[in-house]
Design a protein around this motif. Structure first.
Motif, mmCIF file in Angstrom:
data_model
loop_
_atom_site.group_PDB
_atom_site.id
_atom_site.type_symbol
_atom_site.label_atom_id
_atom_site.label_comp_id
_atom_site.label_asym_id
_atom_site.label_seq_id
_atom_site.Cartn_x
_atom_site.Cartn_y
_atom_site.Cartn_z
ATOM 1 N N PHE A 29 0.817 -1.216 0.000
ATOM 2 C CA PHE A 29 0.000 0.000 0.000
ATOM 3 C C PHE A 29 0.853 1.269 0.000
ATOM 4 O O PHE A 29 0.394 2.317 -0.470
ATOM 5 C CB PHE A 29 -0.968 -0.007 1.178
ATOM 6 C CG PHE A 29 -2.134 -0.937 0.976
ATOM 7 C CD1 PHE A 29 -3.119 -0.644 0.060
ATOM 8 C CD2 PHE A 29 -2.214 -2.127 1.680
ATOM 9 C CE1 PHE A 29 -4.189 -1.500 -0.149
ATOM 10 C CE2 PHE A 29 -3.270 -3.002 1.486
ATOM 11 C CZ PHE A 29 -4.257 -2.693 0.567
ATOM 12 N N ARG A 270 -14.088 -4.473 3.225
ATOM 13 C CA ARG A 270 -12.727 -3.965 3.109
ATOM 14 C C ARG A 270 -12.274 -3.939 1.651
ATOM 15 O O ARG A 270 -11.627 -2.987 1.212
ATOM 16 C CB ARG A 270 -11.782 -4.832 3.943
ATOM 17 C CG ARG A 270 -12.095 -4.822 5.436
ATOM 18 C CD ARG A 270 -11.034 -5.564 6.209
ATOM 19 N NE ARG A 270 -11.402 -5.766 7.603
ATOM 20 C CZ ARG A 270 -11.882 -6.902 8.088
ATOM 21 N NH1 ARG A 270 -12.026 -7.951 7.292
ATOM 22 N NH2 ARG A 270 -12.195 -7.012 9.365
ATOM 23 N N ILE A 274 -11.245 -0.581 -0.287
ATOM 24 C CA ILE A 274 -9.907 -0.445 -0.882
ATOM 25 C C ILE A 274 -10.025 -0.072 -2.358
ATOM 26 O O ILE A 274 -9.270 0.754 -2.870
ATOM 27 C CB ILE A 274 -9.105 -1.746 -0.711
ATOM 28 C CG1 ILE A 274 -8.687 -1.923 0.751
ATOM 29 C CG2 ILE A 274 -7.862 -1.755 -1.603
ATOM 30 C CD1 ILE A 274 -8.087 -3.266 1.056
#
Length: 307
Positions: A29, A270, A274
């Protein structure tokens, strides 16, 4: 007793509890975030320095790139910090601030995408009147209106959260703060908050979606009327990148906010989050750079000058 149990911070469980997985996710990330910053900054720089790109479409694209930088910066830095921190927490005020800026930049992005759809409609359906329709003043009004509506959406959804009391649970099974997650932790009545959330989604979201749908109905209809296959391909290529970005953003966001609130769907929560808050801002400059001929030429010129 209430003061003794009052919550002042939340615990963010994040994406994984495995230390090795956290290190791996931090590297992944971090790369995504750096690419997002560099890619969108390059888009802004190229459009500002290349005179051939001083057109309405690229004017909107430069503002979209700036919003993407801000939008990804709402959640990515805190997520990266918590991936390597021992105490994975966020203060209540920090959580509410994250929600405010999330709605500010997210709402602005939605409306800029709608303005870009109208721009493509004008270019394909009214090519001879395009310059007269998409004047500089109208483009600035579109962008200014997008920021104003995004700010109004953020204020509308964040102010009611200031009256909530958190006195029981403080664990968020996510890497960031979002309204449905925060409302599930409060010991206050949340009927008004949910009403405001759904009303604001309808008021701010439906007009932009309708503008997108109507614009692309006319665009597709106009493209199908073009006689030559080469002409249809060229017309479609002018809006294909925008269409891809819309699908990436809207489908994941629609799933996140319209699905039932079930513990069995936390992992999908999630993934969807994302997609629209971290991956889409990174992919936007890549998509526009690869799918747009003028942008590729301008990128090449800038790269050669910098060598």
């Amino acid at each position: 007793m209430e003061n003794q149990t009052k919550i002042t911070e939340f615990i963010l469980l994040g994406l994984s509890s495995d230390p090795l997985a956290q290190i791996f996710l931090f590297v992944v990330f971090l790369i995504i975030y750096v690419v997002t910053l560099l890619g969108n900054s390059a888009i802004i720089l190229v459009i500002r320095t290349e005179s051939s790109l001083h057109l309405p479409m690229f004017f909107f694209l430069s503002h979209l790139a700036f919003v993407d930088i801000c939008y990804s910066s709402v959640t990515a830095p805190k997520m990266l910090q918590n991936l390597i921190a021992e105490r994975k927490t966020i203060s209540v005020s920090g959580c509410l601030s994250q929600i405010f800026f999330f709605h500010l930049f997210g709402g602005t992005e939605v409306l800029i995408l709608s303005a870009m759809a109208f721009d493509r409609y004008a270019a394909i359906c009214h090519p001879l009147r395009y310059s007269a329709i998409m004047k500089q003043q109208l483009c600035r009004q579109f962008v200014g209106g997008a920021w104003a509506m995004g700010f109004l959406d953020a204020v509308t959804n964040t102010l009611p959260l200031l009256n909530l009391r958190f006195c029981r649970l403080n664990t968020i099974s996510h890497y960031s703060c979002e309204i449905p997650t925060v409302l599930s932790l409060t010991c206050s009545d949340t009927f008004f908050n949910y009403t405001v959330l759904f009303a604001s989604t309808f008021v701010f979201g439906v007009p932009s979606i309708l503008l997108l749908l109507v614009s692309y109905i006319y665009i597709i209809s106009a493209i199908l009327k073009i006689q030559s296959a080469k002409g249809r391909s060229k017309a479609f290529s002018t809006c294909s990148s925008h269409l891809i970005v819309i699908c990436l953003f809207y489908l994941s966001a629609f799933f996140q906010y319209m699905k039932p609130n079930s513990p069995s769907l936390k992992d999908l929560d999630r993934v969807a989050s994302i997609q629209y808050s971290i991956l889409t801002p990174m992919l936007n400059p890549i998509i526009y750079s690869l799918k747009n001929k003028e942008m590729k030429i301008a990128m090449g010129k800038l790269f050669r000058k910098s060598r």
